[in-house]
Design a protein around this motif. Structure first.
Motif, PDB file in Angstrom:
ATOM      1  N   UNK A   3      57.606 -83.192 -10.745  1.00 28.65           N
ATOM      2  CA  UNK A   3      57.570 -83.195 -12.211  1.00 28.65           C
ATOM      3  C   UNK A   3      56.633 -82.107 -12.719  1.00 28.65           C
ATOM      4  N   UNK A   4      55.562 -81.852 -11.986  1.00 31.11           N
ATOM      5  CA  UNK A   4      54.639 -80.785 -12.362  1.00 31.11           C
ATOM      6  C   UNK A   4      55.333 -79.428 -12.295  1.00 31.11           C
ATOM      7  N   UNK A   5      56.173 -79.236 -11.277  1.00 30.16           N
ATOM      8  CA  UNK A   5      56.927 -77.987 -11.162  1.00 30.16           C
ATOM      9  C   UNK A   5      57.821 -77.786 -12.382  1.00 30.16           C
ATOM     10  N   UNK A   6      58.504 -78.855 -12.788  1.00 30.73           N
ATOM     11  CA  UNK A   6      59.404 -78.771 -13.936  1.00 30.73           C
ATOM     12  C   UNK A   6      58.620 -78.439 -15.200  1.00 30.73           C
ATOM     13  N   UNK A   7      57.493 -79.125 -15.377  1.00 27.39           N
ATOM     14  CA  UNK A   7      56.674 -78.892 -16.567  1.00 27.39           C
ATOM     15  C   UNK A   7      56.171 -77.455 -16.610  1.00 27.39           C
ATOM     16  N   UNK A   8      55.670 -76.975 -15.477  1.00 26.15           N
ATOM     17  CA  UNK A   8      55.121 -75.614 -15.428  1.00 26.15           C
ATOM     18  C   UNK A   8      56.206 -74.577 -15.708  1.00 26.15           C
ATOM     19  N   UNK A   9      57.370 -74.757 -15.089  1.00 26.34           N
ATOM     20  CA  UNK A   9      58.450 -73.792 -15.281  1.00 26.34           C
ATOM     21  C   UNK A   9      58.989 -73.817 -16.703  1.00 26.34           C
TER      22      UNK A   9
ATOM     23  N   UNK B 175      53.656 -79.512 -20.969  1.00 26.21           N
ATOM     24  CA  UNK B 175      52.794 -80.403 -20.201  1.00 26.21           C
ATOM     25  C   UNK B 175      53.622 -81.542 -19.611  1.00 26.21           C
ATOM     26  N   UNK B 176      53.052 -82.211 -18.626  1.00 25.10           N
ATOM     27  CA  UNK B 176      53.768 -83.325 -18.019  1.00 25.10           C
ATOM     28  C   UNK B 176      54.087 -84.447 -19.007  1.00 25.10           C
ATOM     29  N   UNK B 177      53.185 -84.744 -19.946  1.00 25.22           N
ATOM     30  CA  UNK B 177      53.543 -85.786 -20.930  1.00 25.22           C
ATOM     31  C   UNK B 177      54.829 -85.473 -21.693  1.00 25.22           C
ATOM     32  N   UNK B 178      55.106 -84.187 -21.919  1.00 19.00           N
ATOM     33  CA  UNK B 178      56.356 -83.826 -22.595  1.00 19.00           C
ATOM     34  C   UNK B 178      57.541 -84.229 -21.728  1.00 19.00           C
ATOM     35  N   UNK B 179      57.447 -83.955 -20.420  1.00 23.72           N
ATOM     36  CA  UNK B 179      58.521 -84.352 -19.507  1.00 23.72           C
ATOM     37  C   UNK B 179      58.702 -85.861 -19.535  1.00 23.72           C
ATOM     38  N   UNK B 180      57.578 -86.584 -19.455  1.00 22.62           N
ATOM     39  CA  UNK B 180      57.657 -88.042 -19.389  1.00 22.62           C
ATOM     40  C   UNK B 180      58.113 -88.662 -20.708  1.00 22.62           C
ATOM     41  N   UNK B 181      58.018 -87.922 -21.786  1.00 19.27           N
ATOM     42  CA  UNK B 181      58.544 -88.440 -23.048  1.00 19.27           C
ATOM     43  C   UNK B 181      60.067 -88.428 -23.068  1.00 19.27           C
TER      44      UNK B 181
END
Length: 209
Positions: free
Chosen positions: A40-46, A50-56
């Motif tokens: 998930x960190x890879x997705x957020x960085x690319x 931030x990771x919270x955006x992904x998790x939202x």
């Protein structure tokens, strides 16, 4: 001294646009690194978030991957509708299978990453995710079996078995094409058409009266 130019204002994406961006980014990472090699960190960085955006948007990496596959399979199944219409209009099996091959391999040609995610061979998936992916694949297989029923006298079991074979032919030819991109798409479609129609003809001839 001249003032430095003002930074361009950042454009805030709508939730729908952000979701599409996240899937595009994740799709590329999954295709390049595989499911197990992507976090998930890879997705957020690319994606530059931030990771919270992904998790939202998604609760887990499984959910991100599932969404990528669902989008790719939805595109594939939308393409299946055209051969279905051709069958309803009375087209021959050769014409239908040639068009089905065109639909299938055009998806690969247009976006190899999406195709690779759709036919992901990873064994690192959770049992729940695997089951959900299998359920989506079965839905596609059921539509292929229904199409085959118009050309064969087989029962539901036989049509389903042949539908799995048809799916396997397309997938393996696709993998071969990825490894040999110099092969013209038209030739690949001809192989697909001939393998399936030849097999279907032999199957029909062997069926009991």
């Amino acid at each position: 001294m001249a003032e430095p130019p003002a930074a361009a204002p950042r454009t805030r994406l709508s939730r729908e646009a952000r979701n599409a961006q996240l899937l595009d980014v994740a799709e590329g990472l999954f295709a390049e690194r595989g499911f197990e090699g992507t976090s998930m960190e890879d997705v957020a960085r690319a994606a530059g978030v931030t990771r919270p955006v992904i998790y939202s948007h998604y609760a887990s990496k499984d959910e991100v991957f599932l969404a990528c596959v669902r989008r790719a399979r939805g595109e594939l199944e939308a393409g299946i509708r055209e051969p279905e219409i051709m069958i309803e209009a009375g087209a021959s099996v050769e014409i239908v299978m040639e068009r089905a091959g065109e639909v299938f391999f055009s998806l690969l040609e247009r976006d190899p990453r999406r195709w690779m995610v759709l036919f992901n061979p990873s064994i690192a998936l959770s049992a729940e995710l695997s089951e959900r992916l299998v359920a989506m694949r079965r839905h596609t297989i059921a539509r292929i079996a229904e199409m085959l029923g118009h050309f064969s006298a087989g029962d539901e079991e036989a049509n389903t078995a042949f539908a799995y074979a048809v799916s396997g032919v397309g997938e393996q030819l696709g993998r071969w094409w990825l490894a040999n991109p110099n092969i013209p798409k038209a030739r690949l479609i001809a192989y697909y058409r001939d393998f399936i129609t030849g097999g279907l003809t032999a199957w029909q001839a062997a069926a009991p009266d």
